[in-house]
Structures are given as structure tokens and as C-alpha cells.
Design a protein around this motif. Structure first.
Motif, PDB file in Angstrom:
ATOM      1  N   GLY A  60      -1.896  52.431  34.394  1.00  0.00           N
ATOM      2  CA  GLY A  60      -0.932  52.658  33.315  1.00  0.00           C
ATOM      3  C   GLY A  60       0.507  52.706  33.762  1.00  0.00           C
ATOM      4  O   GLY A  60       1.388  53.104  32.973  1.00  0.00           O
ATOM      5  N   CYS A  61       0.787  52.313  35.001  1.00  0.00           N
ATOM      6  CA  CYS A  61       2.157  52.377  35.510  1.00  0.00           C
ATOM      7  C   CYS A  61       3.056  51.431  34.720  1.00  0.00           C
ATOM      8  O   CYS A  61       2.684  50.300  34.410  1.00  0.00           O
ATOM      9  N   VAL A  62       4.251  51.891  34.415  1.00  0.00           N
ATOM     10  CA  VAL A  62       5.211  51.085  33.663  1.00  0.00           C
ATOM     11  C   VAL A  62       5.762  49.957  34.516  1.00  0.00           C
ATOM     12  O   VAL A  62       6.014  48.855  34.022  1.00  0.00           O
ATOM     13  N   ARG A  63       5.915  50.244  35.822  1.00  0.00           N
ATOM     14  CA  ARG A  63       6.614  49.289  36.681  1.00  0.00           C
ATOM     15  C   ARG A  63       5.910  49.167  38.028  1.00  0.00           C
ATOM     16  O   ARG A  63       5.360  50.129  38.551  1.00  0.00           O
ATOM     17  N   HIS A  64       5.961  47.953  38.575  1.00  0.00           N
ATOM     18  CA  HIS A  64       5.473  47.684  39.922  1.00  0.00           C
ATOM     19  C   HIS A  64       6.667  47.221  40.759  1.00  0.00           C
ATOM     20  O   HIS A  64       7.234  46.157  40.514  1.00  0.00           O
ATOM     21  N   GLU A  65       7.073  48.048  41.712  1.00  0.00           N
ATOM     22  CA  GLU A  65       8.156  47.682  42.627  1.00  0.00           C
ATOM     23  C   GLU A  65       7.569  46.991  43.848  1.00  0.00           C
ATOM     24  O   GLU A  65       6.566  47.441  44.408  1.00  0.00           O
ATOM     25  N   VAL A  66       8.201  45.909  44.270  1.00  0.00           N
ATOM     26  CA  VAL A  66       7.705  45.128  45.406  1.00  0.00           C
ATOM     27  C   VAL A  66       8.845  44.931  46.390  1.00  0.00           C
ATOM     28  O   VAL A  66       9.897  44.384  46.032  1.00  0.00           O
ATOM     29  N   HIS A  67       8.623  45.394  47.613  1.00  0.00           N
ATOM     30  CA  HIS A  67       9.632  45.301  48.667  1.00  0.00           C
ATOM     31  C   HIS A  67       9.006  44.751  49.939  1.00  0.00           C
ATOM     32  O   HIS A  67       7.949  45.229  50.348  1.00  0.00           O
ATOM     33  N   PRO A  68       9.625  43.776  50.585  1.00  0.00           N
ATOM     34  CA  PRO A  68       9.136  43.375  51.907  1.00  0.00           C
ATOM     35  C   PRO A  68       9.230  44.529  52.900  1.00  0.00           C
ATOM     36  O   PRO A  68      10.098  45.400  52.777  1.00  0.00           O
ATOM     37  N   LEU A  69       8.328  44.557  53.855  1.00  0.00           N
ATOM     38  CA  LEU A  69       8.347  45.558  54.918  1.00  0.00           C
ATOM     39  C   LEU A  69       9.418  45.202  55.938  1.00  0.00           C
ATOM     40  O   LEU A  69       9.520  44.052  56.363  1.00  0.00           O
ATOM     41  N   TYR A  70      10.207  46.203  56.327  1.00  0.00           N
ATOM     42  CA  TYR A  70      11.223  45.996  57.346  1.00  0.00           C
ATOM     43  C   TYR A  70      11.061  47.029  58.460  1.00  0.00           C
ATOM     44  O   TYR A  70      10.496  48.108  58.242  1.00  0.00           O
ATOM     45  N   PRO A  71      11.541  46.724  59.656  1.00  0.00           N
ATOM     46  CA  PRO A  71      11.299  47.599  60.812  1.00  0.00           C
ATOM     47  C   PRO A  71      12.135  48.868  60.752  1.00  0.00           C
ATOM     48  O   PRO A  71      13.337  48.848  60.988  1.00  0.00           O
ATOM     49  N   SER A  72      11.502  49.980  60.413  1.00  0.00           N
ATOM     50  CA  SER A  72      12.188  51.260  60.372  1.00  0.00           C
ATOM     51  C   SER A  72      11.198  52.361  60.700  1.00  0.00           C
ATOM     52  O   SER A  72      10.113  52.422  60.125  1.00  0.00           O
ATOM     53  N   ASP A  73      11.546  53.212  61.644  1.00  0.00           N
ATOM     54  CA  ASP A  73      10.760  54.391  61.982  1.00  0.00           C
ATOM     55  C   ASP A  73       9.323  54.049  62.354  1.00  0.00           C
ATOM     56  O   ASP A  73       9.097  53.232  63.243  1.00  0.00           O
ATOM     57  N   PHE A  74       8.313  54.620  61.656  1.00  0.00           N
ATOM     58  CA  PHE A  74       6.921  54.328  61.991  1.00  0.00           C
ATOM     59  C   PHE A  74       6.624  52.827  61.923  1.00  0.00           C
ATOM     60  O   PHE A  74       5.727  52.328  62.601  1.00  0.00           O
ATOM     61  N   ALA A  75       7.339  52.105  61.076  1.00  0.00           N
ATOM     62  CA  ALA A  75       7.064  50.684  60.856  1.00  0.00           C
ATOM     63  C   ALA A  75       7.795  49.771  61.837  1.00  0.00           C
ATOM     64  O   ALA A  75       7.668  48.556  61.743  1.00  0.00           O
ATOM     65  N   LYS A  76       8.522  50.350  62.785  1.00  0.00           N
ATOM     66  CA  LYS A  76       9.397  49.518  63.612  1.00  0.00           C
ATOM     67  C   LYS A  76       8.635  48.528  64.485  1.00  0.00           C
ATOM     68  O   LYS A  76       9.186  47.496  64.889  1.00  0.00           O
ATOM     69  N   ASN A  77       7.362  48.794  64.780  1.00  0.00           N
ATOM     70  CA  ASN A  77       6.586  47.885  65.620  1.00  0.00           C
ATOM     71  C   ASN A  77       5.553  47.092  64.829  1.00  0.00           C
ATOM     72  O   ASN A  77       4.734  46.385  65.414  1.00  0.00           O
ATOM     73  N   MET A  78       5.593  47.198  63.499  1.00  0.00           N
ATOM     74  CA  MET A  78       4.648  46.449  62.680  1.00  0.00           C
ATOM     75  C   MET A  78       5.067  44.990  62.578  1.00  0.00           C
ATOM     76  O   MET A  78       6.251  44.656  62.631  1.00  0.00           O
TER      77      MET A  78
END
Length: 380
Positions: free
Chosen positions: A214-232
Motif C-alpha cells: 500500500g505504499c504511496v511511493r517507491h523511491e529508487v536510488h543507485p547504490l554509491y560507495p559510502s560507509d558500510f557500502a564503500k566496498n560493495m
């Protein structure tokens, strides 16, 4: 739970009006203004997600926050204020934070007609949301899963202890049930998915789950290297474009899709990138949000008082609320070399330039201020 009633007679949040988007003030006023303030109100969280952009700042014990009346006095100085965002950590994990910081901020915002958003993982009991949710405009959650198995792997990726699958399954089911209950009660629930090598093939499925909640909106963002995600692992521009088009082709037309930190621009030399920009601006119920960070928003850490341009780890704090006015810090940022390098503007293409992390990742050899849009999305 009881139905959430209308906040005020303010303009409703729709694809035609996203008050967090800096496009409006830039196009109407001819300059950027400080219209948005984000508060980091906690560094506690019950999850340790692999993609967390603040993961290394999370702690086991909470510090002593700055009194909320001091925060409100700083907000009072910003006449242009339009939105307040509340983030963490998990903002509602500590009931004291809810009582002493979150609820007063929401009530203050409501008294000024300011729009509000709170970022939550939505895994706590529903009762923890019910006594303050009516003062909130947008409840922002993350959804990057096909089911409880993905949830178990992703949200405890950086946990110091092994978490049983049954625990993760319970939390996942609670998150889904909470989203459904709150959506049914009239809460504007906006679910965000990150485009990563894992999620890319499954975004249409995740989109269907979000619609079913029932969510009104779906936000979609590419993953970028920051903090825990820096090596993904990050996707190439070709992979990102293919993923976005695949989602758009299979989307639920009744769910608003908001693309943020989009790494494609109307000044691109590649026709396929320009075609994507055109399509996203012509499709109904799809929007591209211009980067708020540093264009209309500052972030305040309620423990240190540091004021930063959100998500830019290589830009140190620009000031502190104990010594600086927010508007002065914002103006200081606008004259900063990093801001001046990236704050370009092409009104006919409805573009205000790149997010800094995007520019560094994919366009390090571009000078955006010397480029011009090769298309127009403005109807004449």
C-alpha cells in the motif's frame, strides 16, 4: 489503528509537488535557498545493513543530545524553511528520543506548516508508531528484499553476532505488516530501494511487493560507495540504465516512482542517456528528484551540533549550531569550491546538475558547468 487525518490545508505531496526537491526554489527564485533541514537524532539501530550510509557511526550506547528547544530556536531563524527530515540510526528505537526530540520537532513543524519525513526500518511493534505518526507527513522505509531470506542476509551483514533466521523472519514480517497497517490508516509510506548488483534483476518484484504493502511511493536510488557500502560492487551506467528501463516497463502505474541521485543527464553525449531522461520526464507518475544535499538542505547532528552537507563524507562539517546560524552555514557552502563546481542549471531540461558522489564516481573528467543540455522537457 485510527485513521490519520489531514494535517493542514497545505498543498498535498504528489508527483507535481515534492517539497524536498530544490528545483522549485531554484527555478522560481533564481537561486538556491535553505528550505530543508535534516536531523540525525540517534546513532542507535537494531540492524546493521550491508548498504548503510552511516553504519560506522552507529553505537551501542546513546550520547546526550542537544535540548530540542535549542534546535527549534535555530529553525526559527530560517524563514524559508519548508521541510524537516528525521533520521538515524533508527529514530524510534529509544523511546526517550521519541518523547524528547522527535515529537516536539514534529509538533513544531506542524505549527509552522512545514512538511516532515522520518526514516525508519519499521521493524518495531506498531504501537511504537501510533502516538506520534499523525503529525508526520512521510514515513520513509527501505525495501531491498525478495523475502525474509534476503532480509536476514542484508540487514545483519555487519552484525557482531549471528542472528537466527527466525528472528529476521519475525522482523521482516512485522515490517511488512506495519507498512500495510499504516498505509491503510492513511500514512504516506515511501519505500526506497537501492539499485545494486543484487537488487537490479529483482526490482520489478520488489516494486510489486511495495505496491502490495500500500505504499504511496517507491523511491529508487543507485547504490554509491559510502560507509558500510564503500566496498560493495557498483553497477556500470549501462547496467543502471537497463535496470531503470526494466522497472519502468513493468511498474504498477498507480504507484509513484521517484528516481533520486540519478546518474544520467540531459547534457550527455550519449543519445540513450538523453532518451532515458526524456522518458522519465514524460511518463505519468514518475519523477526525478534533484539532489537536495547542499542545494536546499543541511544536516544537523543533535549530539555534536555539527552541520554538514548530507552524505558527502569528503566535505568536513561546515559549522556548528552552538556558534553558527544555519543560513550563514548554507551561504558559506554555496560559495564552497565543491559546490561551485557542481551547481549547474539547465531550466529547459529541468536539471540542476549532479550529486557530488555521482560526479566523482562516473563523471570525474566532466566539467558540468561548461556543458549544456541537448534536449528540452518544457512544453512550449
Amino acid at each position: 489503528m485510527k485513521t490519520v487525518t489531514s494535517k493542514t490545508d497545505r498543498r498535498p505531496i504528489t508527483p507535481d509537488w515534492d517539497p524536498w526537491d530544490p528545483w522549485y526554489t531554484r527555478s522560481e527564485k533564481g537561486q538556491y535557498e535553505l528550505t530543508s533541514v535534516e536531523f540525525t537524532v540517534t546513532q542507535l539501530c537494531n540492524l546493521r545493513c550491508e548498504h548503510c550510509a552511516v553504519g560506522e557511526m552507529l553505537v551501542e550506547r546513546e550520547g546526550i543530545p542537544i535540548p530540542v528547544d535549542q534546535l527549534i530556536r535555530k529553525l526559527d531563524e530560517v524563514e524559508t524553511l519548508r521541510t524537516i527530515s528525521i533520521t538515524g540510526g533508527e529514530p524510534i528505537l529509544n523511546p526517550q528520543v521519541v518523547k524528547e526530540t522527535i515529537r516536539p520537532l514534529l509538533r513544531y513543524a506542524r505549527s509552522r506548516g512545514i512538511y516532515t519525513q522520518l526514516n525508519s526500518n519499521l521493524t518495531l511493534p506498531l504501537s511504537r508508531y501510533e502516538d506520534w505518526i499523525e503529525d508526520l507527513d512521510v514515513l520513509h522505509i527501505s525495501y531491498n528484499y525478495r523475502g525474509p531470506e534476503d532480509f536476514h542476509r542484508i540487514v545483519f551483514a555487519h552484525s557482531k553476532q549471528d542472528v537466527p533466521f527466525k528472528t529476521a523472519e519475525m522482523l521482516y514480517n512485522r515490517m511488512v505488516d506495519n507498512a500495510r497497517a499504516l498505509s491503510k490508516a492513511g500514512v504516506f509510506v515511501s519505500a526506497e530501494s537501492l539499485i545494486s548488483p543484487f537488487t537490479a534483476p529483482h526490482l520489478p518484484l520488489m516494486h510489486r511487493h511495495i505496491a502490495e504493502m500500500g505504499c504511496v511511493r517507491h523511491e529508487v536510488h543507485p547504490l554509491y560507495p559510502s560507509d558500510f557500502a564503500k566496498n560493495m560492487e557498483l553497477l556500470s551506467l549501462d547496467q543502471l540504465r537497463e535496470t531503470i528501463l526494466h522497472l519502468v516497463d513493468q511498474r504498477d502505474p498507480d504507484v509513484w516512482i521517484l528516481f533520486g541521485t540519478l546518474p544520467f543527464y540531459p547534457c550527455s553525449d550519449r543519445p540513450e542517456d538523453r532518451e532515458l531522461w526524456l522518458r522519465l520526464h514524460r511518463e505519468p507518475n514518475i519523477t526525478v528528484r534533484h539532489d537536495p544535499d547542499g542545494r536546499n538542505r543541511l544536516n544537523i547532528n543533535v549530539f555534536t551540533g555539527d552541520i554538514i552537507v548530507t552524505d558527502f563524507g569528503d566535505v568536513p562539517p561546515l559549522g556548528n549550531i552552538h556558534t553558527d546560524r544555519l543560513i550563514d552555514v548554507f551561504n558559506r557552502w554555496l560559495s564552497h569550491p565543491v559546490a561551485r563546481k557542481h551547481h549547474c542549471y539547465c531550466p529547459s531540461a529541468r536539471c540542476t546538475g549532479p550529486n557530488i558522489l555521482v560526479a566523482q564516481m562516473y563523471y570525474s573528467d566532466w566539467n558540468f558547468r561548461k556543458r549544456k543540455a541537448e534536449l528540452s522537457v518544457v512544453e512550449h
